[in-house]
Enzyme design. Structure first.
Site, PDB file in Angstrom:
ATOM      1  N   ASP A  81       4.823   0.386 -10.136  1.00  0.00           N
ATOM      2  CA  ASP A  81       4.382   1.173 -11.300  1.00  0.00           C
ATOM      3  C   ASP A  81       3.545   0.359 -12.287  1.00  0.00           C
ATOM      4  O   ASP A  81       3.609  -0.868 -12.311  1.00  0.00           O
ATOM      5  CB  ASP A  81       5.611   1.689 -12.061  1.00  0.00           C
ATOM      6  CG  ASP A  81       6.315   2.827 -11.346  1.00  0.00           C
ATOM      7  OD1 ASP A  81       5.993   3.073 -10.172  1.00  0.00           O
ATOM      8  OD2 ASP A  81       7.186   3.455 -11.961  1.00  0.00           O
ATOM      9  N   HIS A 113       7.426  -3.222 -10.881  1.00  0.00           N
ATOM     10  CA  HIS A 113       6.356  -3.021 -11.867  1.00  0.00           C
ATOM     11  C   HIS A 113       5.314  -4.119 -11.731  1.00  0.00           C
ATOM     12  O   HIS A 113       5.618  -5.228 -11.309  1.00  0.00           O
ATOM     13  CB  HIS A 113       6.922  -3.049 -13.288  1.00  0.00           C
ATOM     14  CG  HIS A 113       7.778  -1.868 -13.606  1.00  0.00           C
ATOM     15  ND1 HIS A 113       9.130  -1.834 -13.325  1.00  0.00           N
ATOM     16  CD2 HIS A 113       7.477  -0.667 -14.169  1.00  0.00           C
ATOM     17  CE1 HIS A 113       9.619  -0.655 -13.704  1.00  0.00           C
ATOM     18  NE2 HIS A 113       8.642   0.065 -14.218  1.00  0.00           N
TER      19      HIS A 113
HETATM   20 ZN   LIG Z   1       5.854   3.064 -15.968  1.00  0.00          ZN
END
Ligand SMILES: [Zn+2]
Length: 280
Positions: free
Chosen positions: A92, A239
């Site tokens: 992400d 992430h």
């Molecule tokens: Zn996010």
């Protein structure tokens, strides 16, 4: 190994939950009938109990909002049906000019595929990274245009639509097609998110396991946290742009390979909205 184009949206946003008895009541509670029953019951309470009812109604609403895998508002993809020891790696918050190229190199070295849930505004700034992700055969997902993680829970239908549609348009302008999947910022959702995604044929994808690498910088702990809940069919959340991906990813991929796992992009018909809590 599946190519990105196999991730077409299914005819319904995701496979229905498995219907565990414990989940039926909350789902009913989120329908107009459920709200009517709840409202009439609260109104029938003696005045002294109203503060208690007020708190309960807020918990009733806040829990599914803040807990990503919770399916009270509608289906959330939390795993997939694997063909062997397969996991789905999802990354992400990119693209990121420093970390995305390093991540792509690391994935290539391990012959691993991943889906990048990217932020539209960043994609517009670094479109060449989006093209590089696509060229390497990875998947792309919509992670909103501006990533409003603090206020997404109280966004109106119009603002949620703008976040989803602006990101879709940004990515379509770069790659030629809007991504077939959506993940909300930090997994937050409110009562307006599911109807909007349903209208656009977008499954809401959450995760099975995550290492909290958005806040922690302890790479060893991040990887250990992820591995604790890895199983065939698991969706792993990582992430980029937070400064840990370049250390976390090689370590994680090494462990996964050691344990015989392959990182694949599951086709849409194998996405599951399982009715069981699967994350911390
Ligand atoms: Zn996010």
């Amino acid at each position: 190994m599946q190519a990105e184009r196999s991730l077409e949206p299914p005819s319904t946003p995701a496979a229905p939950g498995r219907g565990r008895a414990g989940w039926r009541l909350p789902r009913l509670g989120m329908t107009p009938v459920g709200w009517t029953v709840l409202g009439v019951s609260a109104a029938a309470l003696p005045l002294g109990y109203w503060p208690v009812a007020f708190v309960l109604v807020h918990v009733w609403l806040l829990y599914p909002m803040l807990r990503g895998p919770c399916q009270w508002f509608g289906p959330v993809v939390t795993e997939f049906r694997p063909a062997g020891r397969e996991v789905w790696l999802t990354i992400d918050d990119g693209p990121d000019p420093v970390e995305t190229p390093a991540i792509l190199a690391e994935l290539a070295a391990h012959d691993a595929k991943a889906t990048f849930f990217v932020i539209g505004a960043k994609a517009a700034r670094w479109p060449e990274l989006i093209r590089a992700i696509q060229a390497a055969g990875h998947g792309l997902g919509n992670h909103t245009q501006r990533h409003p993680h603090r206020w997404f829970w109280c966004h109106s239908p119009r603002r949620i639509a703008a976040e989803v549609d602006d990101c879709a348009q940004t990515l379509a302008a770069i790659t030629g097609a809007a991504p077939p999947l959506f993940r909300s910022p930090v997994g937050i959702k409110n009562i307006f998110v599911h109807p909007l995604l349903r209208a656009r044929g977008l499954p809401l994808v959450c995760w099975t396991t995550r290492g909290l690498d958005g806040t922690s910088r302890n790479v060893r702990a991040i990887v250990a946290r992820i591995l604790k809940r890895v199983r065939p069919g698991a969706i792993i959340l990582l992430h980029e742009g937070h400064g840990t991906a370049q250390e976390t990813l090689p370590r994680l991929l090494g462990h996964l390979r050691q344990d015989g796992y392959r990182c694949v992009l599951p086709p849409a018909e194998r996405l599951l909205a399982a009715g069981r809590p699967s994350t911390r």
